[in-house]
Design an enzyme around this catalytic site. Structure first.
Site, PDB file in Angstrom:
ATOM      1  N   MET A   1       8.435   0.729  22.590  1.00 16.33           N
ATOM      2  CA  MET A   1       7.317   1.672  22.480  1.00 16.33           C
ATOM      3  C   MET A   1       6.835   2.053  23.885  1.00 16.33           C
ATOM      4  O   MET A   1       5.724   1.708  24.309  1.00 16.33           O
ATOM      5  CB  MET A   1       6.200   1.065  21.630  1.00 16.33           C
ATOM      6  N   THR A   2       7.691   2.780  24.578  1.00 13.66           N
ATOM      7  CA  THR A   2       7.456   3.116  25.981  1.00 13.66           C
ATOM      8  C   THR A   2       6.638   4.402  26.103  1.00 13.66           C
ATOM      9  O   THR A   2       7.139   5.440  26.554  1.00 13.66           O
ATOM     10  CB  THR A   2       8.803   3.239  26.704  1.00 13.66           C
ATOM     11  N   TYR A   3       5.392   4.294  25.714  1.00 10.34           N
ATOM     12  CA  TYR A   3       4.435   5.395  25.828  1.00 10.34           C
ATOM     13  C   TYR A   3       3.026   4.833  25.728  1.00 10.34           C
ATOM     14  O   TYR A   3       2.836   3.648  25.474  1.00 10.34           O
ATOM     15  CB  TYR A   3       4.664   6.456  24.743  1.00 10.34           C
ATOM     16  N   GLU A   4       2.042   5.685  25.976  1.00  7.23           N
ATOM     17  CA  GLU A   4       0.618   5.336  25.935  1.00  7.23           C
ATOM     18  C   GLU A   4       0.126   4.601  27.166  1.00  7.23           C
ATOM     19  O   GLU A   4      -0.842   3.843  27.099  1.00  7.23           O
ATOM     20  CB  GLU A   4       0.258   4.554  24.660  1.00  7.23           C
TER      21      GLU A   4
ATOM     22  N   TRP B   1       8.027   9.391  18.987  1.00 10.56           N
ATOM     23  CA  TRP B   1       6.701   9.320  18.397  1.00 10.56           C
ATOM     24  C   TRP B   1       5.947  10.576  18.844  1.00 10.56           C
ATOM     25  O   TRP B   1       5.529  10.659  19.978  1.00 10.56           O
ATOM     26  CB  TRP B   1       5.945   8.055  18.812  1.00 10.56           C
TER      27      TRP B   1
ATOM     28  N   GLU C   1       2.007  -4.877  15.148  1.00  9.24           N
ATOM     29  CA  GLU C   1       1.471  -4.899  16.502  1.00  9.24           C
ATOM     30  C   GLU C   1       0.236  -5.802  16.577  1.00  9.24           C
ATOM     31  O   GLU C   1      -0.386  -6.100  15.574  1.00  9.24           O
ATOM     32  CB  GLU C   1       1.118  -3.478  16.950  1.00  9.24           C
TER      33      GLU C   1
ATOM     34  N   VAL D   1       0.883  -1.158   0.000  1.00  5.80           N
ATOM     35  CA  VAL D   1       0.000   0.000   0.000  1.00  5.80           C
ATOM     36  C   VAL D   1       0.921   1.208   0.000  1.00  5.80           C
ATOM     37  O   VAL D   1       1.684   1.432   0.942  1.00  5.80           O
ATOM     38  CB  VAL D   1      -0.918   0.027   1.237  1.00  5.80           C
TER      39      VAL D   1
ATOM     40  N   GLU E   1      -5.203  -1.884   2.642  1.00  6.47           N
ATOM     41  CA  GLU E   1      -5.563  -0.927   1.599  1.00  6.47           C
ATOM     42  C   GLU E   1      -6.778  -0.097   1.984  1.00  6.47           C
ATOM     43  O   GLU E   1      -7.076   0.922   1.349  1.00  6.47           O
ATOM     44  CB  GLU E   1      -5.811  -1.648   0.272  1.00  6.47           C
TER      45      GLU E   1
END
Length: 433
Positions: A280-283, A411, A217, A147, A174
């Site tokens: 991904m050390t956030y959220e 990010w 993920e 895509v 898509e």
């Protein structure tokens, strides 16, 4: 470098006078050029100049670079007031060298992400501080073809600044949604995977990418080893071309951590199969959750400590958010989830503007190492805001440094956050390829 916490009655002018720094530069470094009023509890990053130069008519950044034997990229990093641009305005004070420049001893690789619709001026202000830059994102069709992404302008701009662009691959379909079913198809169908790898390599060659960053993920737990084999296949092909492979890891704290976000990511196996991994050390604080820090340092440290038992520090990037959230109170999970009306994300600059507008006092949580405040809007609704500032960024960078991590992954680049780049540049060298 100093981090000054504003007291009641202080002004930007009085702070600049107390430290002996140029007011305009201090405002730019703290994202305050449009809103110079200060808020009690607000953190200001202050850098003391050792050598400076006032721009004259006819000067260019190149001529100043030659005059002081300082490369242009260093001038851009030392002067966020330029926002990555080489056009000069007579009367502007440029910092040639800071008093604490010789105190830097550690070098980080850096990477950040952005969508194709990012404002060019915003991206230009950040590129001098980056090793890599990653346009977000290529997806995958059912037959393994890509895509496409409108990334030509971003690639060209990053190269102009000497920043290596990375191609980003995710399980985007898509139709614009992320799909673990599409990931499963790639991981279990040899023909689809073969075509995908072929298209990736062709795209890298045609568009001039410097490597690949893979972010799958919510992988089905039963696909975890197939995902590792996929990364190994990619690494083999990319390695033969002399290109690095990056991959993202969900923020786990143990091998046995339950949940679809975590079970598909085997830290040890993925770390052994790629060149770099982004934690991904956030959220923790997120749009549908209760108000809290997006990346509380105590939680982040748990992930880092676990990661170091499974992956070499020489491969690890610490993920750092460049945003916060503005929640309405009281928080009711059932109502929020039912309405899908989550807290909007805001930049740190926007957070300070909110605090200015509603006369809030900014607090700082020492456990989470994160600033926050509450305010009441015009309709009488109470809000709680958590965001990032110079203090929280320094705490995260210090954690990465103490842990010996090779890099930092932001990010993302879509939000204005001058303090982040000023603090990074003040404390650490930034690798340039």
């Amino acid at each position: 470098m100093f981090i000054h916490v504003v007291s009641e009655g202080e002004t930007a002018f009085s702070v600049s006078q107390n430290y002996g720094v140029f007011l305009d530069n201090m405002l730019a470094d703290n994202g305050l050029q449009n809103n110079p009023a200060l808020v009690p509890g607000q953190a200001l990053v202050i850098r003391l100049p050792l050598r400076s130069y006032t721009v004259r008519e006819g000067d260019t950044l190149s001529s100043i670079s030659q005059r002081f034997s300082v490369d242009i990229r260093t001038l851009l990093k030392n002067n966020f007031i330029l926002k990555g641009q080489t056009d000069l305005v007579p009367g502007t004070n440029l910092i040639i060298e800071y008093a604490d420049d010789n105190e830097k001893t550690y070098e980080f690789e850096t990477n950040s992400y952005a969508y194709p619709n990012i404002e060019q001026s915003l991206l230009m202000s950040q590129l001098p501080y980056l090793t890599y830059f990653t346009p977000f994102t290529y997806g995958i069709k059912p037959d393994g073809s890509l895509v496409d992404l409108d990334d030509a302008a971003l690639i060209s701009l990053s190269k102009l600044y000497g920043v290596a662009p990375l191609m980003h691959l995710s399980s985007l379909t898509e139709y614009g949604n992320f799909s673990n079913e599409r990931a499963n198809l790639v991981l279990t169908n040899a023909a689809v995977q073969e075509r995908l790898i072929s298209e990736i390599m062709n795209n890298i060659e045609v568009k001039g990418y410097s490597g690949l960053d893979v972010d799958f993920e919510f992988i089905y737990p039963e696909d975890r080893f197939d995902y590792v084999r996929f990364l190994q296949n990619l690494h083999s092909v990319l390695g033969a071309a002399g290109l690095p492979l990056f991959s993202a890891l969900a923020p786990k704290v143990s091998d046995a951590q339950a949940g679809i976000l975590y079970e598909g990511h085997d830290y040890g196996a993925i770390g052994a199969s790629v060149d770099r991994v982004l934690l991904m050390t956030y959220e923790w604080g997120y749009t549908y959750g209760p108000p809290m820090a997006v990346a509380p340092l105590n939680k982040v440290k748990q992930v880092v400590d676990y990661a170091l038992t499974r992956v070499s520090a020489s491969k690890l990037y610490l993920g750092i958010p460049t945003y916060g959230y503005d929640w309405t109170l009281p928080y009711n999970k059932e109502e929020v989830m039912a309405s899908q009306n989550g807290a909007p994300s805001i930049s740190p600059v926007e957070a300070i503007s909110l605090a200015q507008k509603y006369n809030a006092i900014i607090q700082y949580d020492r456990t989470a190492e994160s600033p926050w405040f509450r305010y009441t809007d015009e309709s009488g609704t109470l809000h709680e805001v958590w965001f990032e500032d110079a203090r929280s960024i320094k705490a995260k960078l210090d954690l990465a440094y103490r842990s010996g991590l090779v890099g930092i992954g932001y990010w993302n680049s879509m939000r204005d956050f001058p303090q982040n780049w000023v603090v990074l540049n003040a404390l650490y060298y930034i690798k340039q390829l």
